[in-house]
Design a protein around this motif. Structure first.
Motif, PDB file in Angstrom:
ATOM      1  N   HIS A 195       0.855  -1.196   0.000  1.00  0.00           N
ATOM      2  CA  HIS A 195       0.000   0.000   0.000  1.00  0.00           C
ATOM      3  C   HIS A 195       0.888   1.242   0.000  1.00  0.00           C
ATOM      4  CE1 HIS A 195      -3.757   2.101   1.917  1.00  0.00           C
ATOM      5  NE2 HIS A 195      -3.046   2.969   1.212  1.00  0.00           N
ATOM      6  N   HIS A 219       1.303   5.210  -2.343  1.00  0.00           N
ATOM      7  CA  HIS A 219       0.750   6.059  -3.411  1.00  0.00           C
ATOM      8  C   HIS A 219       1.882   6.733  -4.176  1.00  0.00           C
ATOM      9  CE1 HIS A 219      -3.198   5.228  -1.852  1.00  0.00           C
ATOM     10  NE2 HIS A 219      -2.738   5.477  -0.635  1.00  0.00           N
ATOM     11  N   PHE A 275      -6.923   6.335  -4.563  1.00  0.00           N
ATOM     12  CA  PHE A 275      -7.403   7.028  -3.356  1.00  0.00           C
ATOM     13  C   PHE A 275      -7.718   8.484  -3.638  1.00  0.00           C
ATOM     14  CE2 PHE A 275      -3.483   9.101  -3.121  1.00  0.00           C
ATOM     15  CZ  PHE A 275      -3.124   9.600  -1.884  1.00  0.00           C
ATOM     16  N   GLU A 331      -9.025   1.675  -2.547  1.00  0.00           N
ATOM     17  CA  GLU A 331      -9.390   1.371  -1.197  1.00  0.00           C
ATOM     18  C   GLU A 331     -10.809   1.845  -0.935  1.00  0.00           C
ATOM     19  OE1 GLU A 331      -6.841   3.660   1.668  1.00  0.00           O
ATOM     20  OE2 GLU A 331      -5.589   4.058  -0.066  1.00  0.00           O
ATOM     21  N   HIS A 386      -4.842   0.185   8.050  1.00  0.00           N
ATOM     22  CA  HIS A 386      -4.645   1.304   8.991  1.00  0.00           C
ATOM     23  C   HIS A 386      -5.061   0.896  10.405  1.00  0.00           C
ATOM     24  CE1 HIS A 386      -4.250   3.360   5.229  1.00  0.00           C
ATOM     25  NE2 HIS A 386      -5.520   3.568   5.035  1.00  0.00           N
TER      26      HIS A 386
HETATM   27 ZN   LIG Z   1      -3.907   4.823   1.086  1.00  0.00          ZN
END
Ligand SMILES: [Zn+2]
Length: 291
Positions: A7, A9, A34, A105, A167
């Motif tokens: 994960h 970006h 995202f 996500e 998370h």
């Molecule tokens: Zn993310």
């Protein structure tokens, strides 16, 4: 050491990051679709972004010796904007693409009824497209949000081994372990989770179905947190094999469920510390763009 960041970006990161990640042992990553910070106002803005996750960014990563895969979905934050909801109608076209290894996500931000709708609709799409799912948990009221997330996932009919709940922290890890879903942790410089807390969670809960990511994006974050967690694991007495399981074999096992995780032989070799000199194509592309 070989590292798979499940994960991150990269759209928001520089070529210096790609170089440092390769030197740290990162050979593969997943970039989830995202929120870009600046709100998007129309469908076309999403379509161009998804195309970039499937075209330009894997090309850029390849210049640095890193395999790039992505997840596609309407993020919870923008699910609240009526101008963005039609994204749901174009998702099937993107979910059919080769490098899309999950839907995501997804999940909750403020737990509104609009988020409920987008979340459930996309879980249905995951079932239809036989893809695993990456679920984000809210930063506020995390325990309630995570509990509700697990309820919605259960109702969707997806098997828990095909779902990542991301998370997490000390408060939420237990309920996700009990659900059978994969538990993921975003290790950050000063919020969410740090590498030493991460090690204690691994000591307490074991290494199965556990994922560690940097979730590096446009905010203050660190794309080398995967390596730093690996080092903290070794210092705490975990073996090289334990580190390989958490930082490589676990993400490979999860995303391989998509049937689309084709890793080149060269990407899976162990051994960090190398410098990749193959970015001449990117340099060429940039020179062209500057013409
Ligand atoms: Zn993310």
């Amino acid at each position: 050491m070989r590292i798979f960041d499940p994960h991150i970006h990269m759209t928001s990161r520089t070529t210096d990051d790609y170089e440092a990640m390769y030197a740290a042992g990162v050979r593969a990553l997943v970039e989830p679709a995202f929120w870009l910070g600046q709100p998007r106002t129309n469908l076309g803005s999403f379509v161009d972004y998804f195309d970039s996750l499937l075209g330009w960014e894997p090309f850029r990563a390849a210049q640095f010796g890193i395999e790039h895969f992505c997840t596609i979905g309407l993020n919870p934050k923008e699910a609240n904007d009526p101008r963005c909801v039609e994204v749901l109608d174009v998702l099937p076209r993107f979910l059919a693409k080769d490098r899309v290894v999950a839907v995501g996500e997804l999940g909750y931000d403020s737990m509104t009824k609009e988020e409920d709708f987008a979340f459930s609709r996309q879980l249905e799409l995951a079932v239809q497209h036989e893809l695993p799912v990456l679920v984000h948990t809210p930063h506020r009221d995390k325990a309630t949000g995570t509990r509700r997330t697990l309820d919605v996932v259960k109702e969707s009919g997806l098997t828990p081994e095909r779902v990542i709940v991301d998370h997490l922290n000390e408060m939420t890890v237990g309920m996700v372990r009990d659900s059978g879903c994969w538990a993921a942790f975003s290790v950050y410089p000063d919020t969410k989770m740090d590498e030493h807390r991460m090690v204690r969670i691994l000591q307490e809960h074991g290494l199965d179905r556990m994922l560690v990511n940097s979730a590096a994006d446009w905010g203050r974050s660190d794309p080398l947190k995967t390596l730093k967690t690996a080092r903290a694991m070794l210092e705490a007495g975990f073996s090289d094999d334990d580190v390989d399981k958490v930082l490589w074999r676990n993400p490979v096992e999860f995303y391989a469920q998509s049937g689309r995780l084709s890793l080149a032989e060269s990407a899976t070799e162990t051994g960090a510390g190398a410098t990749f000199e193959g970015n001449s194509v990117l340099r060429g592309a940039r020179d062209k763009a500057n013409d």
